[in-house]
Design a protein around this motif. Structure first.
Motif, short mmCIF file in Angstrom:
data_model
loop_
_atom_site.label_atom_id
_atom_site.label_comp_id
_atom_site.label_asym_id
_atom_site.label_seq_id
_atom_site.Cartn_x
_atom_site.Cartn_y
_atom_site.Cartn_z
N SER A 42 82.16 56.45 25.73
CA SER A 42 83.22 56.22 24.83
C SER A 42 83.49 54.71 24.83
CB SER A 42 84.24 57.30 24.83
OG SER A 42 83.89 58.68 25.04
N ALA A 43 83.76 54.33 26.14
CA ALA A 43 84.23 52.94 26.24
C ALA A 43 83.07 52.15 25.56
CB ALA A 43 84.53 52.49 27.65
N ARG A 44 82.05 52.18 26.00
CA ARG A 44 80.76 51.22 25.52
C ARG A 44 80.68 51.45 23.95
NH1 ARG A 44 77.98 53.48 29.88
NH2 ARG A 44 77.07 54.86 28.59
N SER A 45 81.09 52.74 23.42
CA SER A 45 81.10 52.73 21.89
C SER A 45 82.13 51.92 21.39
CB SER A 45 81.06 54.32 21.51
OG SER A 45 79.88 54.72 22.25
N CYS A 46 83.24 52.20 22.14
CA CYS A 46 84.31 51.69 21.31
C CYS A 46 84.58 50.03 21.38
CB CYS A 46 85.55 51.90 22.29
SG CYS A 46 86.67 53.47 21.86
N ARG A 47 83.65 49.63 22.40
CA ARG A 47 83.55 48.08 22.30
C ARG A 47 83.14 47.41 21.09
NH1 ARG A 47 81.55 45.35 28.03
NH2 ARG A 47 81.97 43.78 26.83
N SER A 48 82.51 48.12 20.25
CA SER A 48 82.05 47.57 19.00
C SER A 48 83.30 47.66 18.05
CB SER A 48 81.00 48.56 18.34
OG SER A 48 80.82 48.17 17.07
N SER A 49 83.31 46.41 17.46
CA SER A 49 84.87 46.34 16.44
C SER A 49 84.49 47.20 15.28
CB SER A 49 84.77 44.86 16.04
OG SER A 49 83.69 44.64 15.41
N ARG A 50 83.56 47.68 14.92
CA ARG A 50 83.29 48.62 14.02
C ARG A 50 83.37 50.18 14.16
NH1 ARG A 50 82.39 46.64 9.09
NH2 ARG A 50 81.87 44.32 9.17
N SER A 51 83.52 50.38 15.57
CA SER A 51 83.84 51.81 15.81
C SER A 51 85.06 52.61 15.92
CB SER A 51 83.08 51.99 17.36
OG SER A 51 81.84 51.69 17.49
N ARG A 52 85.19 53.29 15.29
CA ARG A 52 86.45 54.29 15.17
C ARG A 52 86.37 55.58 16.06
NH1 ARG A 52 83.94 51.57 10.81
NH2 ARG A 52 83.70 53.68 9.99
N ALA A 53 87.14 55.86 16.86
CA ALA A 53 87.25 57.11 17.52
C ALA A 53 88.61 57.82 17.18
CB ALA A 53 87.19 56.71 19.19
N CYS A 54 88.52 58.95 17.67
CA CYS A 54 89.77 59.73 17.73
C CYS A 54 89.80 60.92 18.74
CB CYS A 54 89.90 60.61 16.30
SG CYS A 54 88.35 61.69 16.07
N CYS A 55 91.09 60.92 19.27
CA CYS A 55 91.13 61.76 20.53
C CYS A 55 92.15 62.94 20.25
CB CYS A 55 91.33 60.98 21.71
SG CYS A 55 93.04 60.61 21.71
N TRP A 56 91.96 64.20 20.88
CA TRP A 56 92.74 65.25 21.12
C TRP A 56 93.06 65.76 22.31
CZ3 TRP A 56 92.82 70.20 22.54
CH2 TRP A 56 93.72 70.98 22.06
N THR A 57 94.19 65.93 22.89
CA THR A 57 94.23 66.50 24.06
C THR A 57 95.23 67.79 24.04
OG1 THR A 57 96.13 65.03 25.04
CG2 THR A 57 93.72 64.43 25.62
N GLY A 58 95.04 68.89 24.84
CA GLY A 58 95.78 69.89 24.59
C GLY A 58 97.51 69.87 24.80
N ARG A 59 97.95 69.05 25.47
CA ARG A 59 99.30 68.90 25.36
C ARG A 59 99.86 67.74 24.61
NH1 ARG A 59 101.23 65.08 29.41
NH2 ARG A 59 99.45 64.31 30.60
N TRP A 60 101.24 67.88 23.87
CA TRP A 60 101.73 66.93 23.28
C TRP A 60 102.48 66.19 24.01
CZ3 TRP A 60 102.39 65.69 17.94
CH2 TRP A 60 101.75 66.42 16.90
N ALA A 61 102.88 64.86 24.02
CA ALA A 61 103.53 64.08 24.41
C ALA A 61 104.86 64.46 24.44
CB ALA A 61 103.38 62.39 23.94
N ARG A 62 105.98 64.13 25.71
CA ARG A 62 107.40 64.49 25.35
C ARG A 62 108.12 63.48 24.35
NH1 ARG A 62 109.23 68.78 28.01
NH2 ARG A 62 107.63 69.78 29.37
N SER A 63 109.25 63.89 23.96
CA SER A 63 110.11 63.03 23.16
C SER A 63 111.09 62.20 23.87
CB SER A 63 110.58 63.69 21.99
OG SER A 63 111.99 64.46 22.85
#
Length: 224
Positions: A42-63
């Motif tokens: 994912s990091a290698r793919s992200c290094r392209s300035s034209r790559s757009r990623a999205c991520c989802w993890t099970g827990r939400w951040a706390r307020s």
């Protein structure tokens, strides 16, 4: 009391079980290896300035006030991109059908924050403050610099957002600036994705290159 069927009658067939939304949505993508290969790929793919990623993890951040959910995605349900040039912001705005005047957030590890922007104290944990961008930040993260020369920063400490933290660490290991554009994972007029199925549906509908879903990476097969 249950009744038996009359002689000669056929039993009523049961309806088929509902098809998993996750299974049908995932057909648009190719799953890659988990854990460490996930982060490095994912990091290698992200290094392209034209790559757009999205991520989802099970827990939400706390307020900030200790609630179960924060009003912001805070790297748990995020669209990410390497902000190397200012055009990245325009591309992400098109993906989200988002107004151009709205600022983007830059995210990095707390130890690297002074390299890219000024200190706004505890506000930087929750993307709530505007910080002036440093010369290095303007040179390496132009995509998160607002027209007034500020950004809305987020600093990660410890294991607050493991997926994005691992991406930042891997970018740093590869010699790239450890900073990402971070914005909420949702389309115009839609709430931030909640479930994994929401994430897969949004990924399929939006012009995104790959999705990090917990320990798996999904990539659209027609993308290189």
């Amino acid at each position: 009391m249950s009744r038996s069927a009359p002689p000669g009658a056929c039993a009523r067939p049961r309806p088929p079980p509902p098809r998993s939304t996750r299974t049908s949505a995932a057909r648009c993508a190719t799953r890659t290896a988990p854990r460490r290969p996930r982060t490095a790929w994912s990091a290698r793919s992200c290094r392209s300035s034209r790559s757009r990623a999205c991520c989802w993890t099970g827990r939400w951040a706390r307020s900030p006030r200790g609630g179960r959910r924060s009003a912001r995605a805070l790297c748990h349900r995020s669209i990410l991109a390497v902000p190397r040039d200012a055009g990245v912001a325009d591309r992400v705005n098109r993906i989200k059908d988002r107004e151009r005047w709205r600022p983007f957030a830059g995210v990095t590890r707390a130890a690297h924050g002074p390299r890219f922007w000024g200190d706004v104290g505890h506000l930087s944990r929750y993307m709530l403050g505007a910080a002036p961008v440093t010369p290095e930040g303007r040179a390496t993260a132009a995509g998160v610099v607002h027209v007034d020369g500020t950004t809305r920063p987020q600093l990660l400490a410890g294991d607050e957002a493991p997926v994005v933290g691992a991406l930042l660490d891997e970018l740093d290991r590869q010699g790239a600036p450890p900073v990402l554009l971070n914005t909420s994972f949702n389309g115009k007029g839609e709430p931030i994705v909640d479930s994994a199925d929401d994430a897969l549906r949004a990924f399929r509908a939006m012009d995104l290159d790959f999705l990090i879903l917990e320990d798996s990476v999904y990539r659209k097969p027609y993308r290189r």
